[in-house]
Design a protein around this motif. Sequence first.
Motif, mmCIF file in Angstrom:
data_model
loop_
_atom_site.group_PDB
_atom_site.id
_atom_site.type_symbol
_atom_site.label_atom_id
_atom_site.label_comp_id
_atom_site.label_asym_id
_atom_site.label_seq_id
_atom_site.Cartn_x
_atom_site.Cartn_y
_atom_site.Cartn_z
ATOM 1 N N GLY A 23 -18.365 69.030 -28.640
ATOM 2 C CA GLY A 23 -17.020 68.594 -28.994
ATOM 3 C C GLY A 23 -16.211 69.789 -29.449
ATOM 4 N N VAL A 24 -14.982 69.881 -28.975
ATOM 5 C CA VAL A 24 -14.097 70.992 -29.303
ATOM 6 C C VAL A 24 -12.827 70.449 -29.949
ATOM 7 C CG1 VAL A 24 -12.607 72.784 -28.311
ATOM 8 C CG2 VAL A 24 -14.951 72.519 -27.482
ATOM 9 N N GLY A 25 -12.425 71.082 -31.041
ATOM 10 C CA GLY A 25 -11.163 70.775 -31.690
ATOM 11 C C GLY A 25 -10.328 72.029 -31.817
ATOM 12 N N VAL B 291 -11.826 70.822 -37.152
ATOM 13 C CA VAL B 291 -13.167 70.268 -37.350
ATOM 14 C C VAL B 291 -13.164 68.759 -37.096
ATOM 15 C CG1 VAL B 291 -14.957 69.812 -39.080
ATOM 16 C CG2 VAL B 291 -13.948 72.097 -38.895
ATOM 17 N N ASN B 292 -12.166 68.073 -37.634
ATOM 18 C CA ASN B 292 -12.081 66.624 -37.413
ATOM 19 C C ASN B 292 -11.960 66.287 -35.936
ATOM 20 O OD1 ASN B 292 -12.199 66.164 -40.169
ATOM 21 N ND2 ASN B 292 -10.008 65.812 -40.397
ATOM 22 N N ARG B 293 -11.142 67.018 -35.218
ATOM 23 C CA ARG B 293 -10.980 66.770 -33.784
ATOM 24 C C ARG B 293 -12.301 66.983 -33.050
ATOM 25 N NH1 ARG B 293 -5.773 66.254 -31.827
ATOM 26 N NH2 ARG B 293 -4.101 66.916 -33.220
ATOM 27 N N ALA B 294 -13.007 68.057 -33.377
ATOM 28 C CA ALA B 294 -14.285 68.342 -32.715
ATOM 29 C C ALA B 294 -15.291 67.230 -32.976
ATOM 30 C CB ALA B 294 -14.837 69.689 -33.183
ATOM 31 N N GLN B 295 -15.391 66.798 -34.224
ATOM 32 C CA GLN B 295 -16.343 65.733 -34.558
ATOM 33 C C GLN B 295 -15.926 64.402 -33.952
ATOM 34 O OE1 GLN B 295 -16.297 66.290 -38.852
ATOM 35 N NE2 GLN B 295 -18.139 67.554 -38.750
ATOM 36 N N ASN B 296 -14.621 64.097 -33.979
ATOM 37 C CA ASN B 296 -14.141 62.831 -33.435
ATOM 38 C C ASN B 296 -14.320 62.740 -31.928
ATOM 39 O OD1 ASN B 296 -13.492 61.936 -35.991
ATOM 40 N ND2 ASN B 296 -11.319 62.445 -35.818
ATOM 41 N N VAL B 297 -14.117 63.838 -31.222
ATOM 42 C CA VAL B 297 -14.302 63.793 -29.775
ATOM 43 C C VAL B 297 -15.789 63.691 -29.430
ATOM 44 C CG1 VAL B 297 -14.372 66.274 -29.230
ATOM 45 C CG2 VAL B 297 -13.422 64.675 -27.582
ATOM 46 N N ALA C 19 -7.946 61.795 -26.426
ATOM 47 C CA ALA C 19 -7.024 61.663 -27.554
ATOM 48 C C ALA C 19 -7.799 61.208 -28.783
ATOM 49 C CB ALA C 19 -5.931 60.653 -27.222
ATOM 50 N N VAL C 20 -7.824 62.038 -29.810
ATOM 51 C CA VAL C 20 -8.477 61.694 -31.078
ATOM 52 C C VAL C 20 -7.552 62.077 -32.221
ATOM 53 C CG1 VAL C 20 -10.827 61.990 -30.168
ATOM 54 C CG2 VAL C 20 -9.694 63.912 -31.291
ATOM 55 N N GLU C 21 -7.818 61.507 -33.362
ATOM 56 C CA GLU C 21 -7.040 61.817 -34.565
ATOM 57 C C GLU C 21 -7.540 63.117 -35.187
ATOM 58 O OE1 GLU C 21 -4.379 60.129 -35.818
ATOM 59 O OE2 GLU C 21 -4.515 58.943 -33.975
ATOM 60 N N SER C 22 -6.595 63.875 -35.733
ATOM 61 C CA SER C 22 -6.955 65.105 -36.438
ATOM 62 C C SER C 22 -7.257 64.827 -37.905
ATOM 63 C CB SER C 22 -5.825 66.130 -36.341
ATOM 64 O OG SER C 22 -4.697 65.697 -37.090
ATOM 65 N N GLY C 23 -6.726 63.735 -38.423
ATOM 66 C CA GLY C 23 -6.933 63.416 -39.831
ATOM 67 C C GLY C 23 -6.116 64.271 -40.786
ATOM 68 N N VAL C 24 -5.193 65.064 -40.243
ATOM 69 C CA VAL C 24 -4.319 65.889 -41.066
ATOM 70 C C VAL C 24 -2.879 65.588 -40.659
ATOM 71 C CG1 VAL C 24 -6.055 67.695 -41.399
ATOM 72 C CG2 VAL C 24 -4.410 67.912 -39.522
ATOM 73 N N SER C 25 -1.926 66.178 -41.361
ATOM 74 C CA SER C 25 -0.523 65.931 -41.047
ATOM 75 C C SER C 25 -0.170 66.474 -39.659
ATOM 76 C CB SER C 25 0.376 66.537 -42.126
ATOM 77 O OG SER C 25 0.168 67.924 -42.229
ATOM 78 N N MET D 178 -22.941 70.861 -18.196
ATOM 79 C CA MET D 178 -22.578 70.639 -19.580
ATOM 80 C C MET D 178 -21.268 69.857 -19.602
ATOM 81 S SD MET D 178 -21.530 73.414 -22.514
ATOM 82 C CE MET D 178 -22.918 73.461 -23.613
ATOM 83 N N ARG D 179 -21.217 68.828 -20.396
ATOM 84 C CA ARG D 179 -20.027 67.990 -20.538
ATOM 85 C C ARG D 179 -19.411 68.268 -21.911
ATOM 86 N NH1 ARG D 179 -19.580 61.792 -21.270
ATOM 87 N NH2 ARG D 179 -17.421 61.454 -20.647
ATOM 88 N N VAL D 180 -18.162 68.771 -21.888
ATOM 89 C CA VAL D 180 -17.457 69.158 -23.105
ATOM 90 C C VAL D 180 -16.237 68.271 -23.271
ATOM 91 C CG1 VAL D 180 -16.205 71.026 -24.255
ATOM 92 C CG2 VAL D 180 -18.229 71.546 -22.891
ATOM 93 N N GLY D 181 -16.049 67.761 -24.472
ATOM 94 C CA GLY D 181 -14.846 67.006 -24.797
ATOM 95 C C GLY D 181 -13.949 67.838 -25.678
#
Length: 172
Positions: free
Chosen positions: A67-69, A52-58, A32-38, A1-4
Motif C-alpha cells: 500500500g502506498v500513500g 501513512v493513513n492512505r498507505a494503510q487504508n489502501v 480512493a481512500v481517506e487520509s484522516g487529516v485535513s 506485484m500488486r500495488v495500491g
Amino acid sequence: MRVGVGSTNPVKRRATESALSSIPELTVESVAVESGVSEQPFGERETVEGAVNRAQNVLDAGEFTLGVGLEGGVAEIEGADGLFLIMWAAATDGDQIGRGAGPRLRLPDNIADRIRGGEELGPVMNDALGTDDVPETRGAAGVLTNGIIDREDGLRSALAGALGPFVTGFYR
C-alpha cells in the motif's frame, strides 16, 4: 506485484508507477481512500500522518502486496523563513512501514498568506493561474520551478525514500 496507491489522482499513480518501474510484473491500482487529516495538511506531522493513513487504508481496501500513500502539505521549516510546500510518502506491506520525504519549495508570500488564511494550495494555484488542473498536472512544484521539478517528480522522490525497507536488508 500488486500495488495500491491511496488516491485517484493520476499524478500520484504515475509517480508510484515510476518509482516502482524496475519491479517486473507490477500493477498499480488507484483506490480512493481517506487520509484522516485535513484537506490542506499543515505541518510535517499532519502530512506524514496523511501519507501513512492512505498507505494503510489502501492496503486494507484490497488484495495488495504493498500500500502506498502520498500526501502533499505545507509547513513552516525551522531555520527557514516562509511557508513551504512539502511532500511525504509512506509504503506498507502490513508488517513494516517506510516513510520518505520529497523536496521542499518555498511558497511565494501572496500564496502563503492565502494558505495561512485557510485556503487549500491546489485551488489557490488554480486561481492564481486561471486554470483548474494544477493538482492533476504539474502541481505547485512545477509552476513554482517553471518545470524544473514537478509534482510527479517530487512524489516519486518521496516514495523512493519510503521504499528503502522493501528493497534493501538494511532496515531489518
